[in-house]
Enzyme design. Structure first.
Site, mmCIF file in Angstrom:
data_model
loop_
_atom_site.group_PDB
_atom_site.id
_atom_site.type_symbol
_atom_site.label_atom_id
_atom_site.label_comp_id
_atom_site.label_asym_id
_atom_site.label_seq_id
_atom_site.Cartn_x
_atom_site.Cartn_y
_atom_site.Cartn_z
ATOM 1 N N SER A 51 -19.643 5.516 -16.856
ATOM 2 C CA SER A 51 -19.610 4.405 -17.799
ATOM 3 C C SER A 51 -21.010 3.853 -18.006
ATOM 4 O O SER A 51 -21.934 4.161 -17.256
ATOM 5 C CB SER A 51 -18.707 3.292 -17.258
ATOM 6 O OG SER A 51 -19.378 2.610 -16.212
ATOM 7 N N LYS A 52 -21.105 3.053 -19.034
ATOM 8 C CA LYS A 52 -22.374 2.406 -19.353
ATOM 9 C C LYS A 52 -22.922 1.659 -18.144
ATOM 10 O O LYS A 52 -24.115 1.655 -17.878
ATOM 11 C CB LYS A 52 -22.113 1.438 -20.514
ATOM 12 C CG LYS A 52 -23.338 0.773 -21.060
ATOM 13 C CD LYS A 52 -22.970 -0.216 -22.147
ATOM 14 C CE LYS A 52 -22.366 -1.467 -21.559
ATOM 15 N NZ LYS A 52 -22.218 -2.561 -22.539
ATOM 16 N N ARG A 53 -22.020 1.019 -17.428
ATOM 17 C CA ARG A 53 -22.426 0.238 -16.251
ATOM 18 C C ARG A 53 -23.071 1.101 -15.168
ATOM 19 O O ARG A 53 -23.955 0.665 -14.456
ATOM 20 C CB ARG A 53 -21.210 -0.478 -15.644
ATOM 21 C CG ARG A 53 -20.577 -1.480 -16.567
ATOM 22 C CD ARG A 53 -21.321 -2.808 -16.566
ATOM 23 N NE ARG A 53 -20.871 -3.623 -17.684
ATOM 24 C CZ ARG A 53 -21.690 -4.323 -18.454
ATOM 25 N NH1 ARG A 53 -22.993 -4.302 -18.237
ATOM 26 N NH2 ARG A 53 -21.224 -5.040 -19.443
#
Length: 507
Positions: free
Chosen positions: A264-266
């Site tokens: 994910s982006k995170r």
RNA sequence: GCCGCGUUGGUCAAGGGGUUAAGACGCCUCCCUUUCACGGAGGAAUCACGGGUUCGAAUCCCGUACGUGGUACCA
């Protein structure tokens, strides 16, 4: 086989994820390998999640990667429009057809009623009750209500959705191009909403209708869609289009390098690498996310990395141009299992592509990254710089880290590297070297080095003890190409100025 | 919980009944280099587990474990 037609169907909700680009890639490669057509279709059926600018952003990413669609919202094509929000009338018509045939029904339940149902039927054995054959008769829909009630509710314009009536005890078999035969028991699948209360279709209806209308022959999508495949299969059947159904391939997921789950982006933020193709700024929150492009990746490398994450040619070849990939790609060499993203290997790929660029090409590519740092970079000068430092750069951003001293005097000087062994005779040497260097006729690396050597020898000093100090004075640290190359590049007066400045600090 | 899908070194992976189980990234050692790299030579490290089938299983079958995805009027 009919002419191959594939599609990438993103929803414009934000940045374009690595995994999304890989889906584009595999679609593109398959299409081009078979001389087919690659379609971009925008799945903007969720008004709540719509983000302004996201569609343009997706197009920009595809353009940067060199994966342009043959048909798209901006380019048009024989099956326009390519935005689902502009195709609303189709979906309603087919949803109605399903109702008439008894395969679908109206449901009038409010969100609160749905919530209530879930809590009412919730048990330890069944923590997430579905709207299915077990519960549908307890809800307010055209199956449980009398015909009069339904007509009345409809007549009053009561908000309602259309749901697919999943059959019971039917096994649905599907042949997946990557996984082979896959089976599902329909009793375990819920009555998916097909048409939402706002008149928009859900993904399930829209994907089937549009794939049919757009004559898609092969449907590739992420593995997360596999569980809803039986819904789609049934829709193809109920709509009477079974013979035209595309062949399916569910692509493995790209996973976090550490820990577990989808990348994910995170994760990128947490681990310090990009996840989106290009910089993305969320217009609602103002939050900025770095992309591979801005982080200094070459599109060739980015595509190469993604291609190898889940596919291989069966040979030892690892570096592929897009053209190579088009020629060699085959869907049956795609892996079944998910792959953890390895940023170190990604950087290695980029380095390989940097090596494959000419100095002229690199100068043009690197220039914006140098100018971003506030330096002025003329192309002919940059070309020479790039030639000297490219083998120590993995990313385009590394050219500044590795070569900033070609553009301005270093701000940080690692005096500790030389201070310990410093003495007066070295100070004298460098003071005199500054003077003597003006006698050098031809200011090139070989000539400078020769003079330097002669002067060191004449003073009984070892050249080796003087080269590191010179490097520190010119560069600021223990890195960079040959120190005389650097001297030659920055020029005599700049060399002298840097030496004198450090001499003062040592003094 | 239930359902689907998956599982070869730390990572990407080849191999699909008999192999010394390729290769790459990363890591370590050495060489080259009066810096850092690049390059070169080596090294450590793998078939999730248990049962079958078979003369023989990383490869086929069945379990188990683990991972992962889904279980929305999101895609």
């Amino acid at each position: 086989m009919d002419t191959v037609r594939v599609r990438f169907a993103p929803s414009p909700t934000g940045g374009l994820h690595l995994g999304g680009v890989r889906t584009v890639l595999y679609n593109y490669l398959f299409a081009k390998h078979h001389g087919g057509t690659f379609v971009l279709r925008i799945e903007d059926t969720d008004q709540k999640r719509f983000v302004a600018g996201a569609e343009d952003y997706i197009m920009n990413c595809l353009e940067w990667c060199g994966l342009l669609p043959d048909e798209s919202p901006v380019k048009g094509g024989p099956f326009a429009p390519y935005r689902q929000s502009e195709r609303k009338h189709y979906y309603y018509q087919y949803a109605q057809q399903l109702i008439d045939a008894g395969y679908a029904y109206y449901a009038f339940d409010t969100p609160e009623e749905l919530e209530h149902m879930r809590s009412r039927f919730k048990t330890d054995a069944n923590p997430v009750p579905q709207y299915d054959h077990l519960t549908r008769m307890d809800m307010r829909n055209s199956l449980s209500l009398s015909q009069e009630q339904v007509i009345e509710l409809l007549g009053k314009g009561t908000p309602h959705v259309i749901r697919l009536r999943m059959p019971q005890n039917t096994v649905i078999k599907m042949k997946d191009l990557i996984r082979g035969e896959v089976e599902f028991d329909t009793s375990l699948v819920d009555d998916k909403v097909l048409l939402k209360a706002d008149g928009m279709p859900t993904y399930h209806l829209a994907v089937v209708v549009d794939d049919y209308l757009m004559k898609i022959t092969h449907a590739f999508r992420g593995e997360e869609w596999l569980p809803s495949a039986p819904v789609h299969l049934l829709l193809w059947k109920y709509l009477g289009w079974e013979k035209e159904m595309p062949q399916w391939a569910h692509l493995p997921l790209i996973l976090k390098p550490d820990g577990h789950g989808k990348l994910s982006k995170r994760d990128g933020e947490r681990l310090g690498f990009p996840v989106f193709a290009m910089d993305w700024c969320d217009p609602r929150t103002g939050e900025k996310t770095t992309g591979f492009k801005e982080r200094g990746f070459l599109p060739e490398a980015f595509v190469n990395i993604l291609a190898m994450l889940g596919w291989n040619s069966g040979t030892e070849q690892e570096i592929f141009s897009l053209q190579d990939l088009v020629e060699q790609f085959s869907i049956d060499r795609v892996h079944k299992g998910g792959a953890k993203f390895d940023y170190e290997k990604a950087k290695w790929f980029n380095q390989q592509w940097i090596f494959r660029k000419t100095n002229e090409e690199l100068a043009v590519l690197v220039r914006p990254f140098i100018e971003r740092k506030g330096a002025i970079a003329k192309l002919d000068y940059l070309e020479k710089v790039v030639a000297l430092i490219k083998e120590r750069c993995h990313l385009l951003t590394d050219f500044w880290e590795q070569g900033h001293f070609f553009f301005k005097a270093p701000e940080e000087i690692d005096l500790s590297a030389i201070a310990g062994k410093w003495n007066q005779s070295k100070t004298d040497f460098f003071n005199d070297w500054v003077q003597a260097s003006s006698d050098i006729k031809s200011w090139d690396a070989a000539e400078i080095e020769q003079h330097f050597n002669e002067m060191a020898t004449a003073r009984g000093l070892k050249k080796g003890e003087l080269m590191l100090p010179l490097r520190i004075m010119l560069v600021g640290g223990k890195y960079g190409p040959g120190v005389f190359d650097i001297a030659a590049m920055i020029g005599r007066s700049e060399m002298s100025a840097r030496i004198q400045r450090v001499l003062q600090q040592l003094g």
